[in-house]
Design a protein around this motif. Structure first.
Motif, mmCIF file in Angstrom:
data_model
loop_
_atom_site.group_PDB
_atom_site.id
_atom_site.type_symbol
_atom_site.label_atom_id
_atom_site.label_comp_id
_atom_site.label_asym_id
_atom_site.label_seq_id
_atom_site.Cartn_x
_atom_site.Cartn_y
_atom_site.Cartn_z
ATOM 1 N N THR A 99 -1.650 -1.264 -7.126
ATOM 2 C CA THR A 99 -0.298 -0.949 -6.661
ATOM 3 C C THR A 99 0.708 -1.968 -7.177
ATOM 4 N N LYS A 135 0.850 -1.181 0.000
ATOM 5 C CA LYS A 135 0.000 0.000 0.000
ATOM 6 C C LYS A 135 0.888 1.234 0.000
ATOM 7 N N GLY A 136 1.193 1.729 -1.189
ATOM 8 C CA GLY A 136 2.107 2.849 -1.283
ATOM 9 C C GLY A 136 3.505 2.444 -0.843
ATOM 10 N N SER A 164 3.794 -1.369 -10.008
ATOM 11 C CA SER A 164 5.188 -1.711 -9.735
ATOM 12 C C SER A 164 5.724 -2.688 -10.776
#
Length: 627
Positions: free
Chosen positions: A510, A33-34, A514
């Motif tokens: 997310t 998460k982030g 990435s």
């Protein structure tokens, strides 16, 4: 006894070598998460995640139970072990030898402490000399490089006077023994038996710290352009192993946590690190006179999964980048890769910033290329692809490089990506008047302009719905696997979904972002970001069933289109069995038409596509066979 045996130095070193999310992830299913990881609390029964792990700050926080701590605390809480037992277990994992409580071990710890004290005293001495009468030339040199006294203090810069014994005489007054000075690498004992002399003389001094911030070695830079060697580092000592340390690692790690970046910036020299720091990029580090080692890569990835290696754009810089590729390939994992920024005109970061400004430097780092781009360019430049043998050799080199990747999911993704690039490249070569372009990392190389992004390509809403609804994705996984998305950007997003799924990773926006970044898929990332997020759907709900039905219809349209093309291309005397097979498929698609007839037009991915495809199929069949 525990506190004495495991001193602060040892514990900080241990925690710097262990990534807390790796330890926690064995007991808690974590989702990125982030900059943090989250999951369900291991300490209480909860349905909504309130447990967070931060690798950069090295802590966990559980809001449901109020528990908070580091990796040692986590083991104590989850495995009900003592502090010493938790430390011993983590030390074994990190490959660190435990300090013993024997008299010999106590003496050893005492000796290491003395060596650290000697290095700290030497640092203070060098700092004083820089500001004293003998430091005028060094001060002028640093000011000429744009560094003012405030920067000298920040980086603890110093000056070693051009004297054979000034440092050891100073250290002797502080109580340091000659043996400790030798063991710390500060003085040299000649083989001839003559008196020892200072190792560093007439140089600007850069203290080298360990991962806990203790000075353990030095780098000295000559001020004359033709001086040999330009840089002189401390030798290998009990404290200092150059392949296991990075210049300014502790400070950079803390700065990265504050800047909220994806990873550290790695450059080649001390002055480059300082120049980046002066430009507001405090999260830069440098290896210590060697190519990146596995230990140094491990340190980088503990801070963030996407460090940027910033090299000079000359031949030496390219060679260094290629060595980093070979070192990094075996250790690539989801969320763990390398990015590269090669500076133009053979400039190093220090020169580049002084010539073009800090904004230009930020832009270079922002546009860093993923490892896969540099790997492709390196192999492409080995030889021209003008014969079948050379093309086969190129493909073999790509396969050999991919074979080094240990993670099965990443290996598969790299293989697919590189073979797709190869097919596209060879297709471009075959087009009249077109020659295969050079690598973007080769002389005169550059990427061709890509078409503008289609913000609403066919089928993208279905794929995004699946991404935002994990249960819906599982229910429609088999059908989604055979779906053919005509837009290559959407197809790349589909590939990323299955790369993560097959690797056992969480499929969410997310993780996909990435993963796509690893392959430079900027358009797929942009497309993902432009699509509004939906509420996760249950496949058993009416809405979930409607989206699964939309996926079925999307696949049916694609199959009908293929059948239509086959009918158009078949001759009048085409095989009767083949004709029957196509007609039978047409009948099956007509059944789908009947099943969807009368449904709401506002349903996901309007059914007009399917109906139009069936009508076209009918028309082609009638023209061919009258039925």
């Amino acid at each position: 006894m525990v506190g004495h045996r495991f001193n602060e130095q040892f514990l900080n070193e241990l925690k710097s070598r262990i990534r807390i999310s790796d330890v926690v992830g064995r007991k808690v299913k974590l989702v990125k998460k982030g900059k943090e990881w989250s999951g369900l609390s291991p300490f209480s029964a909860e349905k909504t995640p309130s447990f967070y792990v931060n690798d950069q700050k090295q802590f966990f926080k559980d809001f449901s139970s109020g528990k908070f701590g580091d990796v040692i605390t986590f083991l104590q809480e989850t495995e009900r072990v003592s502090f010493a037992e938790a430390v011993e277990k983590l030390a074994a994992e990190a490959g660190m030898q435990l300090p013993s409580d024997t008299p010999q071990a106590k003496a050893e710890r005492s000796r290491r402490g003395r060596l650290i004290d000697v290095c700290e005293a030497a640092t203070r001495y060098f700092e004083e000399q820089l500001r004293g009468p003998d430091g005028a030339q060094a001060r002028s040199y640093l000011e000429g490089r744009g560094l003012q006294p405030s920067s000298w203090q920040k980086y603890r810069l110093g000056f070693a006077p051009d004297s054979w014994r000034a440092l050891q005489e100073y250290l002797a007054k502080t109580g340091a023994s000659q043996k400790d000075m030798l063991d710390a690498g500060l003085i040299i004992q000649p083989d001839t038996g003559r008196d020892p002399y200072d190792r560093f003389r007439g140089r600007v001094m850069f203290p080298i710290e360990d991962t806990t911030g203790k000075v353990i070695a030095f780098g000295g830079r000559a001020m004359e352009k033709d001086a040999k060697p330009k840089y002189l580092n401390s030798p290998e000592t009990e404290l200092f192993h150059k392949g296991a340390q990075l210049y300014r690692y502790k400070a950079a790690r803390e700065a990265a946590a504050m800047a909220n970046v994806e990873g550290l910036v790695v450059c080649e020299g001390y002055m480059d690190v300082i120049a980046l720091g002066e430009a507001g990029i405090d999260y830069a580090v440098a290896p210590l006179g060697t190519a990146l080692t596995e230990d140094q890569l491990s340190l980088l990835w503990k801070v963030g999964g996407e460090p940027v290696l910033c090299f000079d754009g000359d031949a030496a810089g390219v060679r260094a980048a290629h060595k980093a590729i070979d070192r990094g390939l075996p250790h690539l994992e989801p969320g763990r890769s390398l990015f590269f920024a090669l500076l133009p005109d053979g400039l190093d970061p220090d020169d580049f910033i002084r010539e073009r400004g800090k904004d230009a430097m930020h832009e270079v780092l922002k546009n860093a290329k993923p490892l896969v781009d540099l790997l492709w360019g390196r192999e492409l430049e080995q030889s021209p692809l003008d014969t079948p043998e050379r093309k086969a050799g190129f493909e073999q080199r790509l396969d050999d490089a991919v074979a080094h990747i240990q993670h099965a999911g990443v290996k598969k993704a790299y293989g697919r990506e590189l073979h797709q690039r190869l097919r596209d490249y060879l297709f471009q070569m075959r087009r009249p008047g077109r020659q295969g372009g050079k690598s973007q990392f080769g002389p005169g190389g550059g990427k061709s302009r890509k078409p503008e992004l289609n913000l609403n390509p066919r089928g993208v809403r279905i794929l995004i719905r699946m991404i935002d609804s994990p249960e819906l994705l599982k229910a429609g996984l088999e059908r989604l696997a055979v779906a053919r998305f005509p837009d290559p950007v959407v197809a790349g997003l589909q590939d990323a979904v299955f790369d993560l799924f097959e690797s056992g990773e969480e499929v969410d926006r997310t993780g996909l972002t990435s993963h796509l970044r690893l392959f430079g898929k900027d358009k797929a990332i942009q497309l993902l970001r432009t699509q509004p997020a939906g509420i996760p759907l249950n496949p058993a709900s009416p809405e979930g069933q409607e989206w699964l039905s939309a996926l079925e219809r999307f696949c049916a349209v694609d199959e009908l289109s293929q059948d239509e093309q086959q009918l158009r291309s078949s001759g009048a005397d085409s095989n009767v069995l083949e004709r029957r097979r196509v007609v039978e498929k047409l009948r099956l698609k007509t059944d789908i038409r009947d099943l969807t007839r009368g449904e709401e037009d506002s349903a996901p991915e309007a059914k007009s596509d399917l109906h139009a495809a069936i009508r076209r199929m009918d028309e082609v069949a009638r023209k061919k066979w009258g039925s």
